[in-house]
Design a protein around this motif. Sequence first.
Motif, PDB file in Angstrom:
ATOM      1  N   THR A 353       0.783  -1.367  -0.016  1.00 18.09           N
ATOM      2  CA  THR A 353       0.046  -0.206  -0.115  1.00 18.09           C
ATOM      3  C   THR A 353       0.922   1.360  -0.060  1.00 18.09           C
ATOM      4  O   THR A 353       0.597   2.217  -0.749  1.00 18.09           O
ATOM      5  CB  THR A 353      -0.906   0.001   1.108  1.00 18.09           C
ATOM      6  OG1 THR A 353      -0.164  -0.165   2.431  1.00 18.09           O
ATOM      7  CG2 THR A 353      -2.039  -1.089   0.938  1.00 18.09           C
ATOM      8  N   LEU A 354       2.044   1.475   0.767  1.00 21.63           N
ATOM      9  CA  LEU A 354       2.658   2.663   0.839  1.00 21.63           C
ATOM     10  C   LEU A 354       3.452   2.630  -0.551  1.00 21.63           C
ATOM     11  O   LEU A 354       3.722   3.988  -0.785  1.00 21.63           O
ATOM     12  CB  LEU A 354       3.613   2.204   2.049  1.00 21.63           C
ATOM     13  CG  LEU A 354       3.439   3.068   3.382  1.00 21.63           C
ATOM     14  CD1 LEU A 354       4.508   3.001   4.405  1.00 21.63           C
ATOM     15  CD2 LEU A 354       3.264   4.753   2.934  1.00 21.63           C
ATOM     16  N   ILE A 355       4.045   1.643  -1.155  1.00 21.16           N
ATOM     17  CA  ILE A 355       4.496   1.667  -2.395  1.00 21.16           C
ATOM     18  C   ILE A 355       3.383   2.326  -3.439  1.00 21.16           C
ATOM     19  O   ILE A 355       3.796   2.982  -4.318  1.00 21.16           O
ATOM     20  CB  ILE A 355       4.994   0.500  -2.959  1.00 21.16           C
ATOM     21  CG1 ILE A 355       5.994   0.026  -2.153  1.00 21.16           C
ATOM     22  CG2 ILE A 355       5.468   0.379  -4.361  1.00 21.16           C
ATOM     23  CD1 ILE A 355       6.681  -1.491  -2.381  1.00 21.16           C
ATOM     24  N   GLY A 356       2.224   1.814  -3.344  1.00 20.85           N
ATOM     25  CA  GLY A 356       1.107   2.451  -4.155  1.00 20.85           C
ATOM     26  C   GLY A 356       1.079   4.027  -3.914  1.00 20.85           C
ATOM     27  O   GLY A 356       0.714   4.513  -4.724  1.00 20.85           O
ATOM     28  N   TRP A 357       0.861   4.276  -2.619  1.00 17.93           N
ATOM     29  CA  TRP A 357       0.721   5.727  -2.492  1.00 17.93           C
ATOM     30  C   TRP A 357       1.982   6.397  -2.757  1.00 17.93           C
ATOM     31  O   TRP A 357       1.997   7.724  -3.282  1.00 17.93           O
ATOM     32  CB  TRP A 357       0.464   5.767  -0.884  1.00 17.93           C
ATOM     33  CG  TRP A 357      -0.585   5.111  -0.246  1.00 17.93           C
ATOM     34  CD1 TRP A 357      -0.472   4.621   0.985  1.00 17.93           C
ATOM     35  CD2 TRP A 357      -1.735   4.981  -0.677  1.00 17.93           C
ATOM     36  NE1 TRP A 357      -1.567   3.772   1.298  1.00 17.93           N
ATOM     37  CE2 TRP A 357      -2.345   3.932   0.546  1.00 17.93           C
ATOM     38  CE3 TRP A 357      -2.231   5.016  -1.853  1.00 17.93           C
ATOM     39  CZ2 TRP A 357      -3.664   3.409   0.077  1.00 17.93           C
ATOM     40  CZ3 TRP A 357      -3.744   4.588  -1.892  1.00 17.93           C
ATOM     41  CH2 TRP A 357      -4.613   3.959  -0.839  1.00 17.93           C
ATOM     42  N   THR A 358       3.070   5.950  -2.963  1.00 19.21           N
ATOM     43  CA  THR A 358       4.301   6.503  -3.495  1.00 19.21           C
ATOM     44  C   THR A 358       3.926   6.788  -5.048  1.00 19.21           C
ATOM     45  O   THR A 358       4.523   7.899  -5.482  1.00 19.21           O
ATOM     46  CB  THR A 358       5.502   5.830  -3.155  1.00 19.21           C
ATOM     47  OG1 THR A 358       5.582   5.485  -1.871  1.00 19.21           O
ATOM     48  CG2 THR A 358       6.672   6.431  -3.786  1.00 19.21           C
ATOM     49  N   VAL A 359       3.677   6.001  -5.542  1.00 22.14           N
ATOM     50  CA  VAL A 359       3.280   6.337  -7.149  1.00 22.14           C
ATOM     51  C   VAL A 359       2.042   7.194  -7.239  1.00 22.14           C
ATOM     52  O   VAL A 359       2.412   8.324  -8.109  1.00 22.14           O
ATOM     53  CB  VAL A 359       2.671   4.934  -7.784  1.00 22.14           C
ATOM     54  CG1 VAL A 359       2.091   5.139  -9.182  1.00 22.14           C
ATOM     55  CG2 VAL A 359       3.779   3.697  -7.804  1.00 22.14           C
ATOM     56  N   LEU A 360       1.195   7.150  -6.439  1.00 25.03           N
ATOM     57  CA  LEU A 360       0.407   8.569  -6.430  1.00 25.03           C
ATOM     58  C   LEU A 360       0.882   9.785  -6.170  1.00 25.03           C
ATOM     59  O   LEU A 360       0.666  10.664  -6.887  1.00 25.03           O
ATOM     60  CB  LEU A 360      -0.750   8.223  -5.362  1.00 25.03           C
ATOM     61  CG  LEU A 360      -2.049   8.909  -5.620  1.00 25.03           C
ATOM     62  CD1 LEU A 360      -2.749   9.063  -6.662  1.00 25.03           C
ATOM     63  CD2 LEU A 360      -3.182   8.784  -4.272  1.00 25.03           C
ATOM     64  N   PHE A 433       6.396   7.394  10.938  1.00 24.00           N
ATOM     65  CA  PHE A 433       6.965   8.299   9.639  1.00 24.00           C
ATOM     66  C   PHE A 433       6.210   8.160   8.392  1.00 24.00           C
ATOM     67  O   PHE A 433       5.870   9.397   7.842  1.00 24.00           O
ATOM     68  CB  PHE A 433       8.363   7.867   9.649  1.00 24.00           C
ATOM     69  CG  PHE A 433       9.525   7.888  10.863  1.00 24.00           C
ATOM     70  CD1 PHE A 433       9.758   9.031  10.979  1.00 24.00           C
ATOM     71  CD2 PHE A 433       9.942   7.032  11.247  1.00 24.00           C
ATOM     72  CE1 PHE A 433      10.712   9.517  12.077  1.00 24.00           C
ATOM     73  CE2 PHE A 433      10.961   6.978  12.363  1.00 24.00           C
ATOM     74  CZ  PHE A 433      11.073   8.516  12.643  1.00 24.00           C
ATOM     75  N   GLY A 434       5.786   6.915   7.983  1.00 28.93           N
ATOM     76  CA  GLY A 434       4.962   6.670   6.900  1.00 28.93           C
ATOM     77  C   GLY A 434       3.592   7.580   6.935  1.00 28.93           C
ATOM     78  O   GLY A 434       3.401   8.154   5.762  1.00 28.93           O
ATOM     79  N   CYS A 435       3.165   7.509   7.837  1.00 27.97           N
ATOM     80  CA  CYS A 435       1.336   7.845   7.906  1.00 27.97           C
ATOM     81  C   CYS A 435       1.768   9.340   8.258  1.00 27.97           C
ATOM     82  O   CYS A 435       0.977  10.376   7.746  1.00 27.97           O
ATOM     83  CB  CYS A 435       0.875   7.263   9.112  1.00 27.97           C
ATOM     84  SG  CYS A 435       0.442   5.650   8.590  1.00 27.97           S
ATOM     85  N   ALA A 436       2.808   9.982   8.841  1.00 26.34           N
ATOM     86  CA  ALA A 436       2.911  11.296   9.108  1.00 26.34           C
ATOM     87  C   ALA A 436       3.403  11.911   7.786  1.00 26.34           C
ATOM     88  O   ALA A 436       2.953  13.098   7.493  1.00 26.34           O
ATOM     89  CB  ALA A 436       3.985  11.732  10.267  1.00 26.34           C
ATOM     90  N   GLY A 437       4.096  11.143   7.006  1.00 27.59           N
ATOM     91  CA  GLY A 437       4.496  11.589   5.738  1.00 27.59           C
ATOM     92  C   GLY A 437       3.172  12.124   4.787  1.00 27.59           C
ATOM     93  O   GLY A 437       3.185  12.804   4.105  1.00 27.59           O
ATOM     94  N   LEU A 438       2.406  11.044   4.766  1.00 29.45           N
ATOM     95  CA  LEU A 438       1.172  10.969   4.176  1.00 29.45           C
ATOM     96  C   LEU A 438       0.216  12.206   4.408  1.00 29.45           C
ATOM     97  O   LEU A 438      -0.180  12.836   3.530  1.00 29.45           O
ATOM     98  CB  LEU A 438       0.462   9.643   4.111  1.00 29.45           C
ATOM     99  CG  LEU A 438       1.155   8.614   3.282  1.00 29.45           C
ATOM    100  CD1 LEU A 438       0.421   7.161   3.636  1.00 29.45           C
ATOM    101  CD2 LEU A 438       0.950   8.701   1.709  1.00 29.45           C
TER     102      LEU A 438
END
Length: 581
Positions: A353-360, A433-438
């Motif tokens: 999922t985080l890889i997908g959000w990176t594409v977004l 870190f990941g969710c704060a970044g999003l």
Amino acid sequence: MGLGVLDDKKLPHVPGTATLEDLDGLHAGAPRHGHVKHSKDGIILVPQPSDDPRDPLNWPLWRRDLITGILCLLSVIASTLSPLLAANTLTLTLYFEKSFTDIALLTGYHLLGVGVAGFIFVASARVWGKRHLYLIGTIVIIVSSAWGGASGDGHTLELVGVERRKRLYKSLLAARFFQGIGLAPFEALVNASVGDLYFVHERGTRMALSSLSLFGGAFFTPVIVGKLTSTLGWQWSFYLLAIFAAAMLPLVILFVPETTYTRDDRLNTDTTTTRSNAEYFNKPTDHELQHSPGTTTHPVQPNGPATTKLLSRETLLPFNGRHTHDSFLKLLLRPFPLFFHPGILWACLIQGTLIGWTVLIGIVLAAIMLGPPLFFNEVQTGYMYTGAFVGALLGFVLAGLLSDSSVKWLTKRNGGVYEPEFRMLLVIPQLIFGCAGLYGFGITANDTWRYGWFWPDFFFGLEVMGMVLGAVASALYIVDAHRDIAVEGFTCLLVFKNVFSFGLTFSGYNWLVQAGIRPVFMAISSVQVVVCCTTVLMCEFHALLSVLDLMVKLTDGADVFGKKNRSFFARHDILKMLNLR
């Protein structure tokens, strides 16, 4: 119940659980318990190496690290394929006279190629090993990259007619699909090769390095490509990849032998279900079994027997025989039911999922940075990936510091018994870190008039940092908890993240146009929080808190499902029930 991991009463030994320390308190240099092989530091080797010099676990550490280093360098080259066009969106839109969605599909079909090839390659890896796939993947990358560069026609924008543009676009689309096929062996198998080459206590840092190679290089690519496009033209981003891959091909041929090795079941002390560690400790080695009962024998040395030569006819062959008698079709179908395996599904969600959000995020950068108020060109848009690259490096450093050291510390606290759920400790910094970044990226990218370019770039870096931590945690868990199906497990990860990302290239831009950047990212950030919290089902959250000494004691009724899950699916094997094992 050790460190909150609820014990299991159904099996003598649950796959994944392993003893890393001598429970009698023996230290390095002291006589060893039974016939178990130890490291020089007194750590019990898991899995136990055989007496065969062809066993990768018997090779010197420098040789194993050389193989890993070459595969990581190739992974860096291969990983640049996915974001290769991220900084060139506007350039390609004008060149081919296509919409943003059509240009995004050049990446989407590339990801689809990775997913489709993954299923075929996993079956081939099971039958004939991994070496031939690394060779094929490298060659396909060389050819398809040269093809992609040639799709630019070499002419200026004014000299390319409408019909010619359509044919060139279709040619580039096909080249991108085949680039995905070339990438597939590295995404699917490099982490599995790390599992082949190293003992449990050696894997963490190497797995972090392989994950950094697969993801970190991808984020530095747009930084280079943007400048490269403005100087030489976008075609040279393809040509240079072909050149670099061609330079790596001799190293793969000469120094990356087959890492797949079929070991006696009783030596796989981390995957066995029928023998307890204590029973294994008292069993003789293979070397001793070959001698007659009246013959005096000597224990095998911890470092193993003499190794094979670095270069030999055997190591240079693309194949070294079949590794299974199962049919190719049966092996082709094996990954499908594993999507219903909780451990594999959890790993897919944590990583994919985080890889997908990176594409977004890449789609957002291509859209918002080119217009007001920033009016970035392809060079400046490429520089926006600097934060992501720094985040990948920081994620690697943190994962490297935590992975092996935390496992050794937790194993000591757990009486010398290692549980794969200890790897899930990395999900905590991923969540932070990941969710704060999003969340932060959604807020700041929605209002670049107010926040400028720095804060979206900063939060992009945090998101990628969390992505690397999740990738390392999921990869380590699959190798440690389900090493016997690790290849299929990594194929599930590959297929999930690439198909998911492919779907986002279809719909992501329309989401952003219709709903707006901030609402979309608030939604997906909340989804990611829920995904991280699914770790509770694998290793109960209070157990993770106890690991950090934030809780002194768990209640007896704590639901810590990780080990229970491994036991249940060892006794109710999905693959056996479907006649696929």
